[in-house]
Scaffold this motif. Structure first.
Motif, PDB file in Angstrom:
ATOM      1  N   GLU A   1      -0.889   9.668  -4.198  1.00  0.00           N
ATOM      2  CA  GLU A   1      -0.455  11.050  -4.136  1.00  0.00           C
ATOM      3  C   GLU A   1       0.021  11.387  -2.737  1.00  0.00           C
ATOM      4  OE1 GLU A   1      -2.888  14.022  -5.813  1.00  0.00           O
ATOM      5  OE2 GLU A   1      -3.450  12.847  -7.566  1.00  0.00           O
ATOM      6  N   LEU A   2       1.160  12.073  -2.678  1.00  0.00           N
ATOM      7  CA  LEU A   2       1.669  12.624  -1.430  1.00  0.00           C
ATOM      8  C   LEU A   2       1.370  14.113  -1.435  1.00  0.00           C
ATOM      9  CD1 LEU A   2       5.167  10.904  -1.227  1.00  0.00           C
ATOM     10  CD2 LEU A   2       2.987  10.088  -0.314  1.00  0.00           C
ATOM     11  N   THR A   3       0.701  14.579  -0.403  1.00  0.00           N
ATOM     12  CA  THR A   3       0.332  15.983  -0.331  1.00  0.00           C
ATOM     13  C   THR A   3       0.948  16.612   0.907  1.00  0.00           C
ATOM     14  OG1 THR A   3      -1.726  15.443   0.838  1.00  0.00           O
ATOM     15  CG2 THR A   3      -1.816  15.582  -1.568  1.00  0.00           C
ATOM     16  N   ALA A   4       0.916  17.909   0.945  1.00  0.00           N
ATOM     17  CA  ALA A   4       1.508  18.651   2.062  1.00  0.00           C
ATOM     18  C   ALA A   4       0.720  18.389   3.336  1.00  0.00           C
ATOM     19  CB  ALA A   4       1.521  20.138   1.750  1.00  0.00           C
TER      20      ALA A   4
ATOM     21  N   LEU B   1       8.540   2.737 -13.441  1.00  0.00           N
ATOM     22  CA  LEU B   1       7.986   3.477 -12.307  1.00  0.00           C
ATOM     23  C   LEU B   1       7.807   4.929 -12.712  1.00  0.00           C
ATOM     24  CD1 LEU B   1       7.327   3.841  -9.225  1.00  0.00           C
ATOM     25  CD2 LEU B   1       9.782   4.230  -8.900  1.00  0.00           C
ATOM     26  N   TYR B   2       6.611   5.460 -12.520  1.00  0.00           N
ATOM     27  CA  TYR B   2       6.308   6.847 -12.874  1.00  0.00           C
ATOM     28  C   TYR B   2       6.259   7.706 -11.622  1.00  0.00           C
ATOM     29  CZ  TYR B   2       3.737  10.967 -14.437  1.00  0.00           C
ATOM     30  OH  TYR B   2       3.347  12.253 -14.699  1.00  0.00           O
ATOM     31  N   LEU B   3       6.960   8.847 -11.670  1.00  0.00           N
ATOM     32  CA  LEU B   3       6.956   9.816 -10.572  1.00  0.00           C
ATOM     33  C   LEU B   3       6.614  11.186 -11.129  1.00  0.00           C
ATOM     34  CD1 LEU B   3      10.263   8.871  -8.684  1.00  0.00           C
ATOM     35  CD2 LEU B   3       7.943   8.177  -8.092  1.00  0.00           C
ATOM     36  N   GLU B   4       5.745  11.895 -10.443  1.00  0.00           N
ATOM     37  CA  GLU B   4       5.337  13.228 -10.894  1.00  0.00           C
ATOM     38  C   GLU B   4       5.316  14.188  -9.712  1.00  0.00           C
ATOM     39  OE1 GLU B   4       1.165  15.294 -12.187  1.00  0.00           O
ATOM     40  OE2 GLU B   4       1.667  13.385 -13.174  1.00  0.00           O
ATOM     41  N   SER B   5       6.026  15.312  -9.863  1.00  0.00           N
ATOM     42  CA  SER B   5       5.999  16.380  -8.867  1.00  0.00           C
ATOM     43  C   SER B   5       5.282  17.583  -9.465  1.00  0.00           C
ATOM     44  CB  SER B   5       7.432  16.756  -8.466  1.00  0.00           C
ATOM     45  OG  SER B   5       8.131  17.280  -9.588  1.00  0.00           O
ATOM     46  N   ASP B   6       5.333  18.715  -8.788  1.00  0.00           N
ATOM     47  CA  ASP B   6       4.680  19.909  -9.326  1.00  0.00           C
ATOM     48  C   ASP B   6       5.263  20.318 -10.670  1.00  0.00           C
ATOM     49  OD1 ASP B   6       2.978  20.114  -7.177  1.00  0.00           O
ATOM     50  OD2 ASP B   6       4.206  21.564  -6.095  1.00  0.00           O
TER      51      ASP B   6
ATOM     52  N   LEU C   1      16.766  17.834 -11.195  1.00  0.00           N
ATOM     53  CA  LEU C   1      15.873  17.721 -12.340  1.00  0.00           C
ATOM     54  C   LEU C   1      14.625  18.520 -11.990  1.00  0.00           C
ATOM     55  CD1 LEU C   1      15.716  16.376 -15.110  1.00  0.00           C
ATOM     56  CD2 LEU C   1      14.749  14.357 -14.012  1.00  0.00           C
ATOM     57  N   LYS C   2      14.624  19.776 -12.441  1.00  0.00           N
ATOM     58  CA  LYS C   2      13.572  20.725 -12.061  1.00  0.00           C
ATOM     59  C   LYS C   2      13.458  20.784 -10.537  1.00  0.00           C
ATOM     60  CE  LYS C   2      11.103  20.871 -16.404  1.00  0.00           C
ATOM     61  NZ  LYS C   2       9.799  20.801 -17.110  1.00  0.00           N
ATOM     62  N   ASP C   3      12.301  20.420  -9.967  1.00  0.00           N
ATOM     63  CA  ASP C   3      12.162  20.540  -8.511  1.00  0.00           C
ATOM     64  C   ASP C   3      12.529  19.262  -7.769  1.00  0.00           C
ATOM     65  OD1 ASP C   3       9.976  19.140  -9.472  1.00  0.00           O
ATOM     66  OD2 ASP C   3       8.525  20.085  -8.117  1.00  0.00           O
ATOM     67  N   LEU C   4      13.180  18.326  -8.440  1.00  0.00           N
ATOM     68  CA  LEU C   4      13.626  17.086  -7.811  1.00  0.00           C
ATOM     69  C   LEU C   4      15.138  17.098  -7.635  1.00  0.00           C
ATOM     70  CD1 LEU C   4      11.600  14.422  -9.848  1.00  0.00           C
ATOM     71  CD2 LEU C   4      10.935  15.568  -7.721  1.00  0.00           C
ATOM     72  N   ARG C   5      15.604  16.576  -6.514  1.00  0.00           N
ATOM     73  CA  ARG C   5      17.034  16.329  -6.319  1.00  0.00           C
ATOM     74  C   ARG C   5      17.197  14.821  -6.200  1.00  0.00           C
ATOM     75  NH1 ARG C   5      21.424  19.099  -5.792  1.00  0.00           N
ATOM     76  NH2 ARG C   5      23.213  18.411  -4.565  1.00  0.00           N
ATOM     77  N   ILE C   6      17.980  14.247  -7.098  1.00  0.00           N
ATOM     78  CA  ILE C   6      18.053  12.802  -7.243  1.00  0.00           C
ATOM     79  C   ILE C   6      19.468  12.327  -6.963  1.00  0.00           C
ATOM     80  CG2 ILE C   6      17.700  10.861  -8.826  1.00  0.00           C
ATOM     81  CD1 ILE C   6      15.762  12.712 -10.381  1.00  0.00           C
ATOM     82  N   THR C   7      19.578  11.355  -6.060  1.00  0.00           N
ATOM     83  CA  THR C   7      20.880  10.782  -5.733  1.00  0.00           C
ATOM     84  C   THR C   7      20.880   9.303  -6.072  1.00  0.00           C
ATOM     85  OG1 THR C   7      21.134  12.327  -3.868  1.00  0.00           O
ATOM     86  CG2 THR C   7      22.608  10.423  -3.927  1.00  0.00           C
ATOM     87  N   PRO C   8      21.701   8.882  -7.047  1.00  0.00           N
ATOM     88  CA  PRO C   8      21.850   7.446  -7.309  1.00  0.00           C
ATOM     89  C   PRO C   8      22.775   6.820  -6.272  1.00  0.00           C
ATOM     90  CG  PRO C   8      23.002   8.768  -8.987  1.00  0.00           C
ATOM     91  CD  PRO C   8      22.502   9.708  -7.952  1.00  0.00           C
ATOM     92  N   PHE C   9      22.459   5.595  -5.880  1.00  0.00           N
ATOM     93  CA  PHE C   9      23.332   4.892  -4.939  1.00  0.00           C
ATOM     94  C   PHE C   9      23.487   3.445  -5.412  1.00  0.00           C
ATOM     95  CE2 PHE C   9      18.992   4.846  -3.246  1.00  0.00           C
ATOM     96  CZ  PHE C   9      18.757   3.500  -3.021  1.00  0.00           C
ATOM     97  N   PRO C  10      24.664   2.850  -5.189  1.00  0.00           N
ATOM     98  CA  PRO C  10      24.917   1.503  -5.708  1.00  0.00           C
ATOM     99  C   PRO C  10      24.139   0.436  -4.958  1.00  0.00           C
ATOM    100  CG  PRO C  10      26.759   2.232  -4.375  1.00  0.00           C
ATOM    101  CD  PRO C  10      25.841   3.409  -4.499  1.00  0.00           C
TER     102      PRO C  10
ATOM    103  N   GLU D   1      14.516  13.477  -3.613  1.00  0.00           N
ATOM    104  CA  GLU D   1      14.125  14.461  -2.603  1.00  0.00           C
ATOM    105  C   GLU D   1      13.228  15.507  -3.244  1.00  0.00           C
ATOM    106  OE1 GLU D   1      17.510  15.312   0.340  1.00  0.00           O
ATOM    107  OE2 GLU D   1      18.563  14.640  -1.471  1.00  0.00           O
ATOM    108  N   THR D   2      12.099  15.735  -2.612  1.00  0.00           N
ATOM    109  CA  THR D   2      11.112  16.690  -3.114  1.00  0.00           C
ATOM    110  C   THR D   2      10.741  17.655  -1.997  1.00  0.00           C
ATOM    111  OG1 THR D   2       9.033  15.602  -2.453  1.00  0.00           O
ATOM    112  CG2 THR D   2      10.182  14.684  -4.355  1.00  0.00           C
ATOM    113  N   ALA D   3       9.975  18.669  -2.347  1.00  0.00           N
ATOM    114  CA  ALA D   3       9.515  19.624  -1.346  1.00  0.00           C
ATOM    115  C   ALA D   3       8.599  18.966  -0.325  1.00  0.00           C
ATOM    116  CB  ALA D   3       8.796  20.791  -2.033  1.00  0.00           C
ATOM    117  N   LEU D   4       8.024  17.821  -0.691  1.00  0.00           N
ATOM    118  CA  LEU D   4       7.090  17.125   0.191  1.00  0.00           C
ATOM    119  C   LEU D   4       7.728  15.971   0.950  1.00  0.00           C
ATOM    120  CD1 LEU D   4       3.958  17.003  -2.153  1.00  0.00           C
ATOM    121  CD2 LEU D   4       4.408  18.568  -0.255  1.00  0.00           C
ATOM    122  N   GLY D   5       9.013  15.756   0.748  1.00  0.00           N
ATOM    123  CA  GLY D   5       9.676  14.651   1.432  1.00  0.00           C
ATOM    124  C   GLY D   5      10.455  13.787   0.469  1.00  0.00           C
ATOM    125  N   LYS D   6      10.945  12.660   0.955  1.00  0.00           N
ATOM    126  CA  LYS D   6      11.826  11.793   0.184  1.00  0.00           C
ATOM    127  C   LYS D   6      11.107  10.528  -0.297  1.00  0.00           C
ATOM    128  CE  LYS D   6      14.935  11.342   3.441  1.00  0.00           C
ATOM    129  NZ  LYS D   6      16.194  10.960   4.124  1.00  0.00           N
TER     130      LYS D   6
END
Length: 258
Positions: A255-258, A15-20, A106-115, A129-134
């Motif tokens: 793409e998720l945009t503002a 799975l590929y994810l890209e933020s700003d 991780l840069k502008d991402l906040r990542i929480t692993p859960f079991p 979690e990103t500036a544009l939502g989760k």
């Protein structure tokens, strides 16, 4: 924010994810050369990735982790128990251990692993979690626990497992012990399970649902899509787009945009 299922199924997942500011790959279950080819197909160079995240140690999720990390000097994030379960992973120069419930940036991402519940040593899903939502990612799980449901609430995009159709699995070619494993609490979610989970976490902000890890033998894309579309229709939500992951090619990029 850009999201793409590069590969999805029992023969390889990525799975590929890209933020700003950040580009990450969650799981690398194909050979490094094929992952590089599929990334190039969506306009991304492997050397521009910022990290590889690993959900668990099964080969269809980590086959290319070592080679890709070494070839492009990429840091690898994985649970310490998962690392111990991968004796053949090889040298990883930048290995970063993660812990259930402990968020990391991780840069502008906040990542929480859960079991999650799966027949692996320490399988995890991820809340990004990103500036544009989760964005919520939960594949390879036998049941959706209360914790999983809580983590996935309020997301703008979800990546959920829709592994099998119960009747196709029941009547299919797999031996009975394997069918029991798939149906068990540490196996895989069915289309109906996926739809039920979606119904419990869906919100008005949801824009996209990616259906992942479909079984080639025990599922059909139209069956998986119909199951979740029914839930969205019942909730009178027409906006979310449903994208079914495929094994042989990358999905569309959303793409998720503002």
């Amino acid at each position: 924010m850009r999201i793409c299922l590069l590969a999805s199924g029992s023969r390889g997942n990525a799975l590929y994810l890209e933020s700003d500011e950040c580009r990450v790959l969650i799981d690398a279950g194909l050979p490094a050369r094929e992952l590089t080819r599929r990334l190039a197909g969506i306009g991304v160079r492997s050397e521009d990735l910022d990290a590889l995240l690993v959900t668990h140690e099964h080969g269809d999720h980590c086959l290319g982790v070592g080679p890709l990390s070494r070839r492009y000097s990429l840091p690898v994030y994985l649970h310490h128990a998962t690392r111990a379960a991968l004796p053949n992973l090889g040298r990883i120069d930048d290995l970063r251990e993660i812990t259930d419930g402990e968020a990391f940036d991780l840069k502008d991402l906040r990542i929480t692993p859960f079991p999650v519940t799966h027949d692996a040593v320490a399988p995890v899903g991820f809340l990004i979690e990103t500036a544009l939502g989760k964005i919520g990612v939960a594949t390879d799980l036998g049941i959706a626990t209360r914790l999983v449901r809580e983590r996935l609430k309020g997301c703008r995009a979800l990546v959920l497992e829709a592994n099998h159709d119960p009747e196709l699995l029941r009547d299919g070619p797999y031996p009975w012990p394997l069918k029991q494993r798939i149906r068990g609490h540490h196996g895989h979610l069915s289309n109906d399970d996926c739809a039920e989970l979606l119904g419990e976490v869906v919100c008005d902000r949801l824009e996209a649902v990616f259906l992942a890890h479909l079984s080639h033998e025990n599922n059909r894309p139209e069956l998986a899509q119909a199951a979740v579309s029914t839930v969205l229709t019942e909730r009178n939500l027409c906006a979310p787009r449903v994208v079914v992951g495929r094994q042989d090619e990358a999905s569309v990029c959303l793409e998720l945009t503002a």
